[in-house]
Design a protein around this motif. Structure first.
Motif, PDB file in Angstrom:
ATOM      1  N   SER A 276      -9.686 -14.850   4.885  1.00  0.00           N
ATOM      2  CA  SER A 276     -11.073 -14.482   5.161  1.00  0.00           C
ATOM      3  C   SER A 276     -11.247 -14.290   6.666  1.00  0.00           C
ATOM      4  O   SER A 276     -10.452 -14.812   7.466  1.00  0.00           O
ATOM      5  CB  SER A 276     -12.014 -15.588   4.685  1.00  0.00           C
ATOM      6  OG  SER A 276     -11.826 -16.746   5.493  1.00  0.00           O
ATOM      7  N   PRO A 277     -12.279 -13.562   7.088  1.00  0.00           N
ATOM      8  CA  PRO A 277     -12.503 -13.438   8.534  1.00  0.00           C
ATOM      9  C   PRO A 277     -12.591 -14.791   9.236  1.00  0.00           C
ATOM     10  O   PRO A 277     -12.076 -14.952  10.349  1.00  0.00           O
ATOM     11  CB  PRO A 277     -13.820 -12.663   8.620  1.00  0.00           C
ATOM     12  CG  PRO A 277     -13.822 -11.823   7.380  1.00  0.00           C
ATOM     13  CD  PRO A 277     -13.204 -12.694   6.322  1.00  0.00           C
ATOM     14  N   GLU A 278     -13.225 -15.769   8.581  1.00  0.00           N
ATOM     15  CA  GLU A 278     -13.329 -17.105   9.175  1.00  0.00           C
ATOM     16  C   GLU A 278     -11.946 -17.720   9.357  1.00  0.00           C
ATOM     17  O   GLU A 278     -11.644 -18.307  10.414  1.00  0.00           O
ATOM     18  CB  GLU A 278     -14.189 -18.009   8.299  1.00  0.00           C
ATOM     19  CG  GLU A 278     -15.648 -17.586   8.181  1.00  0.00           C
ATOM     20  CD  GLU A 278     -15.874 -16.449   7.185  1.00  0.00           C
ATOM     21  OE1 GLU A 278     -16.989 -15.892   7.177  1.00  0.00           O
ATOM     22  OE2 GLU A 278     -14.933 -16.103   6.432  1.00  0.00           O
ATOM     23  N   ALA A 279     -11.096 -17.577   8.322  1.00  0.00           N
ATOM     24  CA  ALA A 279      -9.738 -18.124   8.409  1.00  0.00           C
ATOM     25  C   ALA A 279      -8.928 -17.401   9.481  1.00  0.00           C
ATOM     26  O   ALA A 279      -8.134 -18.023  10.197  1.00  0.00           O
ATOM     27  CB  ALA A 279      -9.051 -18.018   7.053  1.00  0.00           C
ATOM     28  N   CYS A 280      -9.131 -16.095   9.604  1.00  0.00           N
ATOM     29  CA  CYS A 280      -8.413 -15.329  10.627  1.00  0.00           C
ATOM     30  C   CYS A 280      -8.811 -15.775  12.025  1.00  0.00           C
ATOM     31  O   CYS A 280      -7.951 -15.964  12.897  1.00  0.00           O
ATOM     32  CB  CYS A 280      -8.676 -13.837  10.444  1.00  0.00           C
ATOM     33  SG  CYS A 280      -7.911 -13.089   8.980  1.00  0.00           S
TER      34      CYS A 280
END
Length: 319
Positions: A276-280
């Motif tokens: 996810s963008p957050e994980a990235c």
């Protein structure tokens, strides 16, 4: 975080269509835009446009090959960008690869370390406004002087994948540029570069929750890069030689499908930021926590996001 860069141009978006994205970058928290030069746009044109679209951004090529332009032309182009973006341009140079230099451009890929060292030393003098008349080991310059040298000579950073070039960057340049590494590898690179110089890295980021989609894309990219001698040697130094050996053997035998299948998931997960963008964003910060000064995101299409949506989702201000 002090810096957060983006690679331009982005995959799948024509250069002329980048204006709105580039203009939005400072407001999203991006500090840098870095170009590249392989088989798409040249390294300088996207930066010239970005210098006018977003005057706040720091700009740099990562990298310009030292073989494919003469030393004087490199100095001219660096001076031009330094004039367009005064105090905000960083000159990134490196060997590139034997594929780009020799196979595509018909230029012998000889003495790469010395060629980079000589080019760095020449550019230092030329960009400072000196008249250069010098026989270097790999080329000679007979009386070149920039018509209008930059008021403030730009920093020069070197593409460096192994100890020799990293030590050269530590001694004579203003920093180093690398790519295709995991957060844990940053410490290995820092061990040769030291802690005082800027370390820039292009990070391939695929913002998708579909791990299999990201890994499939990542395998193609890894196979394309890691079979090139300079990158193969880099990952042997980093300790991935054995993990990548089956891929290299299959590739050398001409079996592309087997080569892709031979790349372990953990290698892809190490070298390609995905999730996810957050994980990235969290993963990018792991690089910074390990000693990376300037992460430069290279957005890999994934997750059904448009380039503009991906830029917004991956921005440091998105938290």
């Amino acid at each position: 975080m002090s810096r957060w860069g983006l690679t331009v141009p982005m995959t799948g978006l024509p250069l002329a269509g980048h204006r709105e994205i580039v203009e939005s970058l400072p407001g999203l928290g991006y500090t840098d835009a870095w170009s590249a030069e392989t088989n798409g746009t040249d390294a300088f044109t996207p930066l010239a446009l970005a210098s006018q679209w977003a005057p706040e951004l720091r700009l740099g090529p990562a990298i310009v090959p030292v073989y494919t332009r003469g030393p004087a032309l490199l100095a001219q182009q660096a001076a031009t960008l330094a004039d367009l973006a005064p105090g905000r341009f960083v000159m990134g140079i490196g060997t590139s690869s034997d594929t780009i230099v020799q196979r595509w451009n018909g230029i012998p890929f000889d003495e790469p370390y010395r060629r980079v060292r000589d080019t760095l030393r020449f550019l230092r003098r030329a960009l400072a406004g000196e008249k250069v008349k010098e026989d270097y080991d790999t080329f000679s310059v007979k009386g070149f002087k920039l018509e209008t040298p930059p008021a403030s000579p730009p920093p020069i950073v070197l593409a460096a994948l192994r100890p020799g070039m990293l030590r050269l960057a530590a001694r004579e340049a203003d920093g180093a540029i690398t790519n295709w590494l995991a957060p844990k590898d940053v410490r290995t690179v820092r061990g040769e570069l030291g802690d005082d110089k800027e370390l820039i890295a292009r990070l391939f980021v695929c913002p998708t929750d579909d791990a299999e989609e990201a890994r499939a894309i990542g395998r193609w990219m890894i196979a394309a890069y890691m079979t090139v001698p300079v990158y193969r040697a880099f990952h042997e130094w980093l300790g991935r030689g054995e993990a990548l050996r089956p891929m290299n053997e299959a590739w050398a035998a001409g079996d592309r499908r087997k080569a892709l299948e031979a790349i372990p998931d953990e290698v892809v997960d190490d070298l390609v930021v995905h999730g996810s963008p957050e994980a990235c964003r969290a993963r990018v910060r792991e690089y910074v926590d390990s000693g990376l000064t300037t992460p430069v995101l290279a957005v890999v299409p994934g997750g059904n996001l448009s380039p503009a949506e991906a830029v917004r989702a991956l921005a440091p201000n998105a938290d």
